[in-house]
Write a protein that holds these residues in place. Structure first.
Motif, PDB file in Angstrom:
ATOM      1  N   UNK A  48      10.451   0.783  -2.722  1.00 37.07           N
ATOM      2  CA  UNK A  48       9.777   2.088  -2.701  1.00 37.07           C
ATOM      3  C   UNK A  48       8.476   2.029  -1.907  1.00 37.07           C
ATOM      4  N   UNK A  49       7.780   0.901  -1.979  1.00 38.42           N
ATOM      5  CA  UNK A  49       6.573   0.762  -1.161  1.00 38.42           C
ATOM      6  C   UNK A  49       6.922   0.715   0.325  1.00 38.42           C
ATOM      7  N   UNK A  50       8.075   0.170   0.647  1.00 40.68           N
ATOM      8  CA  UNK A  50       8.484   0.066   2.048  1.00 40.68           C
ATOM      9  C   UNK A  50       8.901   1.414   2.633  1.00 40.68           C
ATOM     10  N   UNK A  51       9.079   2.425   1.787  1.00 39.05           N
ATOM     11  CA  UNK A  51       9.477   3.756   2.268  1.00 39.05           C
ATOM     12  C   UNK A  51       8.348   4.480   3.005  1.00 39.05           C
ATOM     13  N   UNK A 104       5.419   1.990  17.512  1.00 39.69           N
ATOM     14  CA  UNK A 104       4.496   1.133  16.762  1.00 39.69           C
ATOM     15  C   UNK A 104       4.816   1.130  15.269  1.00 39.69           C
ATOM     16  N   UNK A 105       5.086   2.294  14.694  1.00 43.00           N
ATOM     17  CA  UNK A 105       5.418   2.374  13.264  1.00 43.00           C
ATOM     18  C   UNK A 105       6.704   1.603  12.980  1.00 43.00           C
ATOM     19  N   UNK A 106       7.678   1.732  13.849  1.00 44.41           N
ATOM     20  CA  UNK A 106       8.934   1.013  13.654  1.00 44.41           C
ATOM     21  C   UNK A 106       8.761  -0.488  13.703  1.00 44.41           C
ATOM     22  N   UNK A 107       7.981  -0.974  14.646  1.00 41.89           N
ATOM     23  CA  UNK A 107       7.762  -2.419  14.761  1.00 41.89           C
ATOM     24  C   UNK A 107       6.963  -2.963  13.582  1.00 41.89           C
ATOM     25  N   UNK A 108       6.047  -2.174  13.045  1.00 39.80           N
ATOM     26  CA  UNK A 108       5.260  -2.621  11.895  1.00 39.80           C
ATOM     27  C   UNK A 108       6.153  -2.792  10.669  1.00 39.80           C
ATOM     28  N   UNK A 109       7.071  -1.865  10.457  1.00 42.19           N
ATOM     29  CA  UNK A 109       7.870  -1.830   9.233  1.00 42.19           C
ATOM     30  C   UNK A 109       9.234  -2.483   9.370  1.00 42.19           C
ATOM     31  N   UNK A 110       9.507  -3.119  10.489  1.00 46.18           N
ATOM     32  CA  UNK A 110      10.837  -3.649  10.746  1.00 46.18           C
ATOM     33  C   UNK A 110      11.239  -4.780   9.795  1.00 46.18           C
ATOM     34  N   UNK A 117       3.906 -10.638   1.793  1.00 41.69           N
ATOM     35  CA  UNK A 117       3.323  -9.678   2.734  1.00 41.69           C
ATOM     36  C   UNK A 117       2.130  -8.959   2.092  1.00 41.69           C
ATOM     37  N   UNK A 118       1.170  -8.634   2.921  1.00 41.29           N
ATOM     38  CA  UNK A 118      -0.037  -7.954   2.477  1.00 41.29           C
ATOM     39  C   UNK A 118       0.175  -6.449   2.617  1.00 41.29           C
ATOM     40  N   UNK A 119       0.403  -5.772   1.493  1.00 44.67           N
ATOM     41  CA  UNK A 119       0.741  -4.341   1.501  1.00 44.67           C
ATOM     42  C   UNK A 119      -0.400  -3.496   2.055  1.00 44.67           C
ATOM     43  N   UNK A 122      -0.442  -3.662   5.826  1.00 39.21           N
ATOM     44  CA  UNK A 122       0.665  -2.906   6.422  1.00 39.21           C
ATOM     45  C   UNK A 122       0.373  -1.406   6.383  1.00 39.21           C
ATOM     46  N   UNK A 123      -0.195  -0.933   5.273  1.00 37.80           N
ATOM     47  CA  UNK A 123      -0.555   0.489   5.181  1.00 37.80           C
ATOM     48  C   UNK A 123      -1.624   0.832   6.216  1.00 37.80           C
ATOM     49  N   UNK A 124      -2.605  -0.032   6.373  1.00 38.63           N
ATOM     50  CA  UNK A 124      -3.663   0.206   7.351  1.00 38.63           C
ATOM     51  C   UNK A 124      -3.102   0.243   8.769  1.00 38.63           C
ATOM     52  N   UNK A 125      -2.202  -0.665   9.084  1.00 35.66           N
ATOM     53  CA  UNK A 125      -1.575  -0.656  10.404  1.00 35.66           C
ATOM     54  C   UNK A 125      -0.745   0.603  10.621  1.00 35.66           C
ATOM     55  N   UNK A 126      -0.049   1.061   9.571  1.00 33.42           N
ATOM     56  CA  UNK A 126       0.722   2.309   9.675  1.00 33.42           C
ATOM     57  C   UNK A 126      -0.185   3.506   9.924  1.00 33.42           C
TER      58      UNK A 126
END
Length: 146
Positions: A48-51, A104-110, A117-119, A122-126
């Protein structure tokens, strides 16, 4: 006698609207595909966090639709070539920026999320990747108002 061609200024914002929607949806679909792959690759408790990547990729396509609506309204009162070119360039700017933001969003969440992983990172990069699309929306609105 040589044939002459004239560019109708009313059609240029319509072309810009089409480019805005098309390029934004290309970026959004790429981000959705890779983010969905990341959700599938995530550990059981982190799906759910990965969504978040899927949600952000949907927002990118909405930016393109917003610009297209403004450009559709602009086509009704565009009387000169400068106004028409502003609509074309505004749609192109929004579409290209959303396309690269989707990349960019796709590559971050791939890769998905796991315990290691540091959630927050990842949110900051998104957020910063989505800001590229938001900046494209703002610049397109500025260009269209000229």
């Amino acid at each position: 006698m040589e044939p002459t061609t004239t560019i109708s200024p009313e059609i240029l914002p319509i072309i810009g609207a089409g480019l805005s929607i098309t390029l934004s949806i290309i970026g959004s679909s790429y981000a959705t595909t890779l983010s969905s792959k990341g959700v599938q690759n995530s550990n059981q408790g982190y799906q759910m966090k990965a969504m978040i990547g899927v949600v952000i990729s949907g927002v990118l396509s909405i930016y393109g639709v917003i610009v297209a609506v403004f450009l559709g309204n602009k086509a009704n009162y565009c009387g000169n070539l400068v106004c028409g070119m502003g609509g074309l360039v505004g749609g192109l700017v929004c579409g290209i920026s959303n396309m690269f933001a989707g990349y960019a969003v796709g590559k971050i969440n791939e890769d998905g999320l796991s315990e290691s992983s540091n959630f927050k990172l990842i949110i900051l990069c998104n957020i910063y990747a989505e800001a590229l699309g938001l900046y494209g929306l703002i610049v397109a609105l500025i260009i269209m108002s000229l």
